[in-house]
Design a protein around this motif. Structure first.
Motif, PDB file in Angstrom:
ATOM      1  N   PHE A   1     -11.564   5.476 -45.530  1.00  0.00           N
ATOM      2  CA  PHE A   1     -11.823   3.771 -45.823  1.00  0.00           C
ATOM      3  C   PHE A   1     -12.008   3.894 -47.604  1.00  0.00           C
ATOM      4  CE2 PHE A   1     -12.913   3.294 -41.661  1.00  0.00           C
ATOM      5  CZ  PHE A   1     -12.554   2.041 -41.254  1.00  0.00           C
ATOM      6  N   GLY A   2     -12.008   4.690 -48.426  1.00  0.00           N
ATOM      7  CA  GLY A   2     -11.890   4.754 -49.771  1.00  0.00           C
ATOM      8  C   GLY A   2     -10.682   4.577 -50.238  1.00  0.00           C
ATOM      9  N   TYR A   3      -9.654   5.244 -49.535  1.00  0.00           N
ATOM     10  CA  TYR A   3      -8.130   4.898 -50.096  1.00  0.00           C
ATOM     11  C   TYR A   3      -7.675   3.422 -50.185  1.00  0.00           C
ATOM     12  CZ  TYR A   3      -3.189   5.754 -50.343  1.00  0.00           C
ATOM     13  OH  TYR A   3      -1.835   5.850 -50.790  1.00  0.00           O
ATOM     14  N   GLY A   4      -7.572   3.182 -51.396  1.00  0.00           N
ATOM     15  CA  GLY A   4      -6.832   1.877 -51.709  1.00  0.00           C
ATOM     16  C   GLY A   4      -8.265   0.905 -52.062  1.00  0.00           C
ATOM     17  N   ARG A   5      -9.450   1.378 -52.098  1.00  0.00           N
ATOM     18  CA  ARG A   5     -10.414   0.782 -52.369  1.00  0.00           C
ATOM     19  C   ARG A   5     -11.564   1.113 -53.470  1.00  0.00           C
ATOM     20  NH1 ARG A   5     -10.448   0.262 -46.433  1.00  0.00           N
ATOM     21  NH2 ARG A   5     -10.144  -1.537 -46.030  1.00  0.00           N
ATOM     22  N   ASN A   6     -11.641   2.686 -53.704  1.00  0.00           N
ATOM     23  CA  ASN A   6     -12.436   3.183 -54.686  1.00  0.00           C
ATOM     24  C   ASN A   6     -11.939   3.480 -56.224  1.00  0.00           C
ATOM     25  OD1 ASN A   6     -14.182   3.521 -52.664  1.00  0.00           O
ATOM     26  ND2 ASN A   6     -13.897   5.791 -51.971  1.00  0.00           N
ATOM     27  N   SER A   7     -11.029   2.716 -56.482  1.00  0.00           N
ATOM     28  CA  SER A   7     -10.519   3.102 -57.858  1.00  0.00           C
ATOM     29  C   SER A   7     -10.328   1.524 -58.579  1.00  0.00           C
ATOM     30  CB  SER A   7      -8.908   3.676 -57.880  1.00  0.00           C
ATOM     31  OG  SER A   7      -8.634   4.075 -59.042  1.00  0.00           O
ATOM     32  N   ASN A   8      -9.639   1.313 -59.611  1.00  0.00           N
ATOM     33  CA  ASN A   8      -9.459   0.197 -60.183  1.00  0.00           C
ATOM     34  C   ASN A   8      -8.388  -0.800 -59.354  1.00  0.00           C
ATOM     35  OD1 ASN A   8      -6.701   0.545 -61.570  1.00  0.00           O
ATOM     36  ND2 ASN A   8      -7.913   2.015 -62.547  1.00  0.00           N
ATOM     37  N   ILE A   9      -8.455  -1.980 -59.716  1.00  0.00           N
ATOM     38  CA  ILE A   9      -7.309  -2.763 -58.926  1.00  0.00           C
ATOM     39  C   ILE A   9      -5.967  -2.576 -58.752  1.00  0.00           C
ATOM     40  CG2 ILE A   9      -7.155  -4.627 -60.733  1.00  0.00           C
ATOM     41  CD1 ILE A   9      -7.101  -6.994 -58.577  1.00  0.00           C
TER      42      ILE A   9
END
Length: 663
Positions: free
Chosen positions: A193-201
Motif C-alpha cells: 500500500f506504500g507503493y505509489g503513495r509514500n514518496s513525492n507526487i
C-alpha cells in the motif's frame, strides 16, 4: 551599361538597408529604422538569392500583405526589396508564434492531465493496478481483502514441512511452528500500500505509470525466532552420521582429576548456509533438503577455558546467620593446575590421537572447616520424590542410568543457586563409565555413548516440579518416550541442551538417588521443612495424534521381494501438562506447565533388490535377518504409543511429595 547601373543601384540599396539596421552593443538587440521595420534574416543565403532575383527581373508592382488583401503599387526597386524582406520576416514570426502556442498547449494539457492523474491516484485507497505478490494479481484489493489473503497464505504455510536429509537418511523434519515462522503481514501490507503513495507526487505517479506498462512484483517477507532456528541447526549438526566430535573434559570430584577426551574428525555443516536453506525451503515449499556436509576436525582445545571452569578457591562450610532464617553453606574443595604443564602433557604425541583419554591430576586445596564438622542436619525432611521404570534387557542402558545417578547423588543446591545437569554429569563419555545405548537423534533411534540418561533427567524434572522449584531450562524430547507421561519429560545433549532448576527455598536441598536393579530408579530432594509446604500434583493429557509415515529404502544386500523393518513406526502426539498447588487442603492455583509436540517415528523398511536363486537356505537366512533386525529395535527408550505406562511392567510411575503420593 544598363546592367552596370542596375548593379550600382542594387549596391546602393544594400548599403542603405545596412545603414538602417544596426546592433546595440549594450543590449545585443537588433534595431531597424522606420523605413525598413523589423528586417531580420535568419538565412543570409536565402536573402541574397531573393535580392539577386529581384535584380534580374523588372519589378512593376509590389506585394503587400494586409490581412489577406493584396495591393499593387509602383515602388522603387530598393523599396520593393526591403518590403519583400520584411514580409518574409513577418511570416517567420507568425510561424514561431504558432509553434509557441502549440507547445504551450501541449505542456498545459500535460500538466492538467498530470494533476488529474494525481487527484485520481490520491482518491484511490485500494491496491494500484498491475501490482503482484508472488505471481498473484492484487489489483483493486482493499486493505481487509489483502489481510485475508495473507492469512490464507499463512494457513497454507502452516501445513507445510521441510524434511532434512543426510544423503538418503532423514535426520529431521521441520515445521514452521518449530521456529515461529510466520508471514510478516504488517510489513507486506505496508510495502504494497506504500507503493505509489509514500514518496513525492512526481515519484508516486511515475511508480504508478511504471506498474501500468511493466507489472510491479513484490515478495512475501517473514518473521522467525532466530534462537529457535539456531537450536534447530545445532540439532541437525549433532544428528549427522559420523559427525565431528569435539574435545571434552570433566572433573572427577571424587578423585580430583581432570579427564580430557580427544575428539575425532567427521561430518559437519556450514551453519549459516543451513539456516538460509531452511528459511528458503519453508518459504518456497521445497519439501525436502539434503544438507551439504564437509569433513571437519575438532576445534583446538582451549586451556584457558578449561582453567576458568576448573580453577576454584577452597571455601569453609558455615551457617549463615545474617538473616532471620539460618542458611547452611557447605564447604568447597579448592582446585588448581599449572596451565603450561597441562599444555605440555596434551602436546605429547601419544596424547594427540583422536579419541585419546587423558587423565590429569589436579592440585587440591582442602578447606579448614568441612561440612561434616558442622553439627546441624538440614536434610531431614523429604521434600519430593519421583520414580520411573526401565527394562533390564539392555545392560548398557542400565549401566548408563546407574552411572548418571551416582554422579547426581549427594549434590547440594544452595538457596538461590541454579542447578545444571550438564555441569554435574558433564559429557557422557566412556571415560566416565558410560556405554553405547539407544537414544534419540534427528528424529530416529540410534546407538550413542550415554544413551538412556535422559530418563534420569526426566525423573529429576518431575522431582523438582513436585518440590515447587523454579524450572529455568527444560526441553522436551523430539519423539515420545515411555517412562513418563506426555509433557513431563526433559532431555539433555551436552553441551548445547541442558536441564536447569533453581532452589527457591530458604534452605539448602540435596539430591538423593536410588537405583533398583529390578527396573526402577528414584530421585528425591531432601532439605529443611518450611512454614508453608505446598502439596503439588501434576496432570497431563494428549490433545492430538500425529500419524507416522513409512520410508522405503532399497538394499542390494537383501533378496529381491523381501522387506526388512529396521525401525518400527510410532504415532506422535501433542500434549499439555498442568501443575496444581494446594495449601492447607485448598487449591491455590492451577497453571499450564507446557504444551509439547512429539513427532511421529518414521517406519523405515529396507526393500531387497538383490536377485538370488530361490532355496530353502536363503529363505531361512532371510527369516533370521528379519528376526535380528526386529530384536535390534527393542529397547526401553523406543517410542511408545502409550507413554503414560511403564512398558516393562504396565504400572504407572508413582509420585511422592512430602508425605503425599500421587499416581
Amino acid at each position: 551599361m544598363a546592367n552596370k547601373d542596375k548593379k550600382n543601384k542594387a549596391k546602393t540599396r544594400e548599403e542603405n538597408v545596412n545603414k538602417d539596421i544596426y546592433i546595440d552593443e549594450n543590449t545585443s538587440e537588433v534595431n531597424v529604422s522606420n523605413e525598413a521595420e523589423n528586417v531580420i534574416s535568419e538565412n543570409i543565403e536565402e536573402k541574397t538569392e531573393v535580392k539577386e532575383e529581384v535584380r534580374k527581373e523588372p519589378i512593376d508592382t509590389i506585394i503587400e500583405e494586409y490581412n489577406g488583401d493584396v495591393k499593387s503599387e509602383n515602388k522603387s526597386e530598393e523599396q520593393q526589396i526591403r518590403i519583400r524582406d520584411s514580409a518574409e520576416i513577418s511570416k517567420i514570426k507568425k510561424i514561431n508564434k504558432k509553434a509557441i502556442i502549440i507547445i504551450s498547449s501541449i505542456v498545459l494539457a500535460f500538466v492538467i492531465a498530470y494533476i488529474a492523474l494525481s487527484i485520481v491516484n490520491k482518491m484511490n485507497s485500494n491496491v494500484y493496478r498491475n501490482i503482484y505478490l508472488n505471481d498473484k494479481n492484487l489489483t483493486g484489493m482493499t486493505s481487509s481483502e489483502l489481510t485475508d489473503y495473507l492469512k490464507q497464505e499463512q494457513e497454507a504455510l502452516n501445513k507445510t514441512s521441510l524434511k532434512v536429509y543426510q544423503d538418503k537418511v532423514e535426520i529431521l523434519e521441520i515445521v514452521p511452528e518449530d521456529i515461529d515462522f510466520n508471514i510478516d503481514i504488517a510489513s507486506v501490507e505496508k510495502e504494497i500500500f506504500g507503493y505509489g503513495r509514500n514518496s513525492n507526487i512526481f515519484k508516486n505517479n511515475l511508480d504508478i505509470l511504471y506498474a501500468l506498462v511493466a507489472k510491479k512484483e513484490f515478495d512475501l517477507s517473514y518473521n522467525y525466532d532466530v534462537n529457535k532456528l539456531t537450536d534447530i541447526v545445532k540439532e541437525i549438526k549433532e544428528s549427522l552420521n559420523d559427525k565431528v566430535v569435539q574435545d571434552s573434559f570433566v572433573v572427577d570430584e571424587k578423585e580430583y582429576k581432570l579427564i580430557i577426551t580427544r575428539g575425532k574428525s567427521g561430518n559437519t555443516i556450514d551453519e549459516d548456509l543451513v539456516k538460509n536453506k531452511i528459511i528458503s525451503g519453508l518459504s518456497n515449499g521445497m519439501g525436502e533438503y539434503v544438507v551439504d556436509t564437509v569433513i571437519g576436525k575438532p576445534d583446538p582445545i582451549d586451556i584457558d577455558v578449561i582453567y576458568s571452569k576448573v580453577k576454584r578457591e577452597a571455601k569453609d562450610a558455615y551457617i549463615d546467620k545474617s538473616s532471620t532464617i539460618y542458611k547452611f553453606v557447605p564447604h568447597q574443595v579448592g582446585l588448581d593446575f599449572d596451565k603450561k604443564d597441562l599444555e605440555a602433557v596434551l602436546s605429547k604425541e601419544e596424547n594427540t590421537g583422536e579419541g585419546k583419554v587423558i587423565e590429569y591430576k589436579l592440585t587440591v586445596k582442602e578447606p579448614k572447616i568441612k561440612t561434616s564438622d558442622i553439627k546441624w542436619n538440614v536434610y531431614e525432611y523429604k521434600i519430593s520424590s519421583y520414580t520411573t521404570y526401565f527394562s533390564t534387557s539392555d545392560q548398557n542402558r542400565v549401566n548408563n542410568l546407574r552411572v548418571a545417578l551416582n554422579l547426581l547423588n549427594g549434590k547440594v543446591i544452595m538457596p538461590g543457586e541454579t542447578f545444571s545437569y550438564n555441569s554435574v554429569v558433564g559429557a557422557a563419555t566412556a571415560a566416565q563409565g558410560f556405554k553405547p545405548a539407544a537414544t534419540f537423534s534427528g528424529g530416529r533411534v540410534i546407538n550413542e555413548v550415554g544413551g538412556g540418561i535422559c530418563q534420569t533427567v526426566s525423573t529429576l524434572y518431575n522431582t523438582a516440579l513436585l518440590a515447587n522449584l523454579e524450572i529455568v531450562q527444560r526441553k522436551q524430547h523430539s519423539l515420545p518416550v515411555a517412562y513418563v507421561p506426555g509433557s513431563r519429560d526433559a532431555t539433555v545433549y551436552y553441551p548445547s541442551i541442558d536441564f536447569k532448576f533453581k532452589n527457591t527455598r530458604q534452605y539448602p536441598i540435596k539430591i538423593v538417588t536410588n537405583f533398583n536393579k529390578n527396573g526402577s530408579l528414584t530421585i528425591s530432594l531432601y532439605g529443611t521443612k518450611e512454614e508453608n509446604e505446598y502439596v503439588i500434583s501434576i496432570s497431563s493429557r494428549k490433545t492430538a495424534t500425529i500419524p507416522y509415515t513409512t520410508q522405503y529404502v532399497n538394499d542390494n544386500t537383501i533378496a529381491k521381494g523381501k522387506q526388512v523393518v529396521v525401525q518400527a513406526g510410532t504415532n506422535g502426539y501433542k500434549s499439555e501438562a498442568y501443575i496444581t498447588k494446594k495449601l492447607n487442603g485448598k487449591v491455590v492455583s492451577t497453571t499450564l506447565l507446557s504444551r509439547d509436540t512429539y513427532k511421529a517415528v518414521t517406519k523405515i523398511v529396507k526393500v531387497g533388490t538383490k536377485v538370488v536363486s530361490t532355496s530353502s537356505g536363503n529363505q531361512s537366512q532371510n527369516n533370521n535377518n528379519n528376526n535380528n533386525n526386529n530384536n535390534s529395535n527393542t529397547n526401553s527408550e523406543t517410542p511408545s504409543t502409550t507413554p503414560e505406562t511403564n512398558p516393562s511392567t504396565g504400572n504407572q510411575s508413582s509420585v511422592t511429595t512430602g508425605e503425599n503420593t500421587t499416581t
